[in-house]
Write a protein that holds these residues in place. Structure first.
Motif, short mmCIF file in Angstrom:
data_model
loop_
_atom_site.label_atom_id
_atom_site.label_comp_id
_atom_site.label_asym_id
_atom_site.label_seq_id
_atom_site.Cartn_x
_atom_site.Cartn_y
_atom_site.Cartn_z
N THR A 80 0.84 -1.21 0.00
CA THR A 80 0.00 0.00 0.00
C THR A 80 0.87 1.25 0.00
OG1 THR A 80 -1.76 -1.15 1.19
CG2 THR A 80 -1.79 1.25 1.25
N ALA A 81 1.93 1.23 0.80
CA ALA A 81 2.85 2.37 0.85
C ALA A 81 3.54 2.57 -0.50
CB ALA A 81 3.88 2.16 1.95
N ALA A 82 3.94 1.47 -1.13
CA ALA A 82 4.62 1.57 -2.43
C ALA A 82 3.69 2.13 -3.49
CB ALA A 82 5.12 0.19 -2.85
N GLN A 83 2.43 1.71 -3.45
CA GLN A 83 1.46 2.16 -4.45
C GLN A 83 1.15 3.64 -4.32
OE1 GLN A 83 -1.71 -0.55 -3.60
NE2 GLN A 83 -0.83 -2.22 -4.79
N ALA A 84 1.36 4.19 -3.13
CA ALA A 84 1.04 5.59 -2.89
C ALA A 84 2.16 6.53 -3.31
CB ALA A 84 0.74 5.81 -1.41
N ILE A 85 3.30 5.98 -3.72
CA ILE A 85 4.44 6.81 -4.11
C ILE A 85 4.14 7.49 -5.44
CG2 ILE A 85 6.89 6.81 -4.69
CD1 ILE A 85 7.16 4.33 -2.89
N GLY A 86 4.33 8.78 -5.51
CA GLY A 86 4.03 9.52 -6.73
C GLY A 86 5.11 9.41 -7.78
N ASP A 87 6.37 9.37 -7.38
CA ASP A 87 7.48 9.31 -8.32
C ASP A 87 7.56 7.93 -8.96
OD1 ASP A 87 10.16 10.49 -9.36
OD2 ASP A 87 10.73 8.56 -8.46
N ALA A 88 7.58 7.88 -10.32
CA ALA A 88 7.52 6.60 -11.03
C ALA A 88 8.72 5.71 -10.71
CB ALA A 88 7.44 6.85 -12.54
N LYS A 89 9.91 6.30 -10.68
CA LYS A 89 11.12 5.51 -10.43
C LYS A 89 11.11 4.92 -9.03
CE LYS A 89 16.16 5.68 -10.57
NZ LYS A 89 17.36 6.53 -10.75
N ALA A 90 10.80 5.75 -8.04
CA ALA A 90 10.77 5.27 -6.66
C ALA A 90 9.67 4.24 -6.47
CB ALA A 90 10.55 6.45 -5.71
N HIS A 91 8.53 4.45 -7.13
CA HIS A 91 7.42 3.50 -7.08
C HIS A 91 7.87 2.13 -7.60
CE1 HIS A 91 2.98 2.54 -7.75
NE2 HIS A 91 3.60 1.60 -8.45
N ALA A 92 8.55 2.13 -8.75
CA ALA A 92 9.02 0.88 -9.36
C ALA A 92 10.08 0.21 -8.50
CB ALA A 92 9.56 1.16 -10.76
N GLU A 93 10.99 1.01 -7.93
CA GLU A 93 12.04 0.44 -7.09
C GLU A 93 11.44 -0.25 -5.86
OE1 GLU A 93 14.61 3.68 -6.21
OE2 GLU A 93 15.67 3.60 -8.14
N ALA A 94 10.43 0.40 -5.26
CA ALA A 94 9.79 -0.20 -4.09
C ALA A 94 9.09 -1.51 -4.46
CB ALA A 94 8.80 0.78 -3.48
#
Length: 268
Positions: A80-94
C-alpha cells in the motif's frame, strides 16, 4: 557489530529523520536478531512518508514474522505504501524490492494497482510502465497474471514509448503462447524508434518458437511492417534480424539485405 550493539544501532536509527531512518533500517535488517525485528518493524510502520516507509518495509520483508497472517499483513502494508508513491522511479524500485516476497494474492493486487494507473499523461504512462517492468520477473509463476500484465501494457495508448518500455520489460518472461500477442502490440507502435525497441526485446524469444509457428507469425507480421515507409521497415528488419536468421540462417539475412538494396532504388 556484536549483537549487543545492534540494539543500540536500532535505537539510534529510530531517532533520526524518516528518509535516513528508512535507509538505516534497510541496512540493519539483514543483521537483526529475531527479538529486535518487532521493534524494527514498528519503526518502519511509524514512518509517515510513503516512499521511505515502503523502502524500510521492503528491506524487512525477508525477515518478517513466520506466521502467515502477520507476514501477509506487513507485506500488504508495504505494498500500500509503495502504491502511494508519486514518483515513477521510486514507485518501481519499491515494487521491485517487494515483489520477490509477495504471495500470489498480493502480486495480483499489485498488478491490479498498476493496471489502475490511467496512463493518460506522460507521468502516469511512465509509472504504469515502470510498475509492470518491476513486477514482470515475478509474474512467471502465473500465466493468468502475465496475460493481465500484457493487457495492461497494450492499454497504454497515449505514450507509445511507455508501451514499448512495458513490452520490452515483459518480453523475457512471457510464455510462448503470449509472444504472438506481444508481437502484435509491438508492431502496432507507430514511431519506429519505440517500435524497434519492443521488437528487439521480443526477437530473441520469438526464435525459440517452433519453426512452423515462427514462420506463421513472420508471414503475418512482414506485410504489416511493409505498409510503412522504407525507413520504418529497415529499422524493423534490423530489430528482427534474429528471427530472419532463425527462419533461414545467415543466407536469409544476406538475401534480405540484397532485397532491401534492390527495392531501395524506387521505394521512398
Amino acid at each position: 557489530l556484536p549483537e549487543g550493539l545492534l540494539g543500540e544501532a536500532l535505537t539510534a536509527a529510530c531517532e533520526i529523520g524518516e528518509w535516513y531512518r528508512a535507509k538505516a533500517l534497510a541496512g540493519l535488517a539483514p543483521h537483526l536478531p529475531e527479538e529486535l525485528l518487532e521493534k524494527a518493524l514498528a519503526a518502519a510502520q511509524a514512518i509517515e512518508q510513503g516512499w521511505a516507509r515502503a523502502k524500510a518495509l521492503a528491506a524487512l520483508a525477508s525477515r518478517l514474522p513466520a506466521k502467515k497472517e502477520e507476514r501477509e499483513q506487513a507485506l500488504r502494508e508495504a505494498l500500500t505504501a509503495a502504491q502511494a508513491i508519486g514518483d515513477a522511479k521510486a514507485h518501481a524500485e519499491a515494487l521491485a524490492e517487494l515483489a520477490p516476497h509477495l504471495s500470489r494474492t498480493l502480486l495480483k493486487e499489485a498488478l491490479a494497482a498498476a493496471r489502475a494507473i490511467a496512463a493518460r499523461t506522460i507521468a502516469d504512462a511512465k509509472k504504469r510502465a515502470e510498475a509492470l517492468k518491476a513486477l514482470a520477473p515475478h509474474l512467471s509463476r502465473s500465466r493468468t497474471l502475465l496475460e493481465e500484465a500484457l493487457t495492461a501494457a497494450r492499454e497504454i495508448e497515449s505514450e507509445e514509448w511507455a508501451r514499448a518500455e512495458a513490452l520490452a520489460g515483459l518480453a523475457p518472461h512471457l510464455p510462448e503462447g503470449l509472444l504472438g500477442e506481444a508481437l502484435a502490440a509491438a508492431r502496432a507502435i507507430g514511431y519506429e524508434e519505440w517500435r524497434a525497441k519492443a521488437l528487439e526485446a521480443l526477437a530473441p524469444h520469438l526464435t525459440k518458437l517452433p519453426r512452423a509457428q515462427l514462420y506463421e507469425i513472420w508471414a503475418e507480421t512482414l506485410p504489416i511492417l511493409a505498409q510503412r515507409r522504407r525507413r520504418d521497415l529497415l529499422v524493423d528488419l534490423r530489430a528482427l534480424t534474429p528471427v530472419i536468421a532463425a527462419l533461414g540462417g545467415e543466407k536469409a539475412v544476406a538475401e534480405a539485405a540484397r532485397a532491401i538494396a534492390d527495392v531501395g532504388q524506387w521505394w521512398p
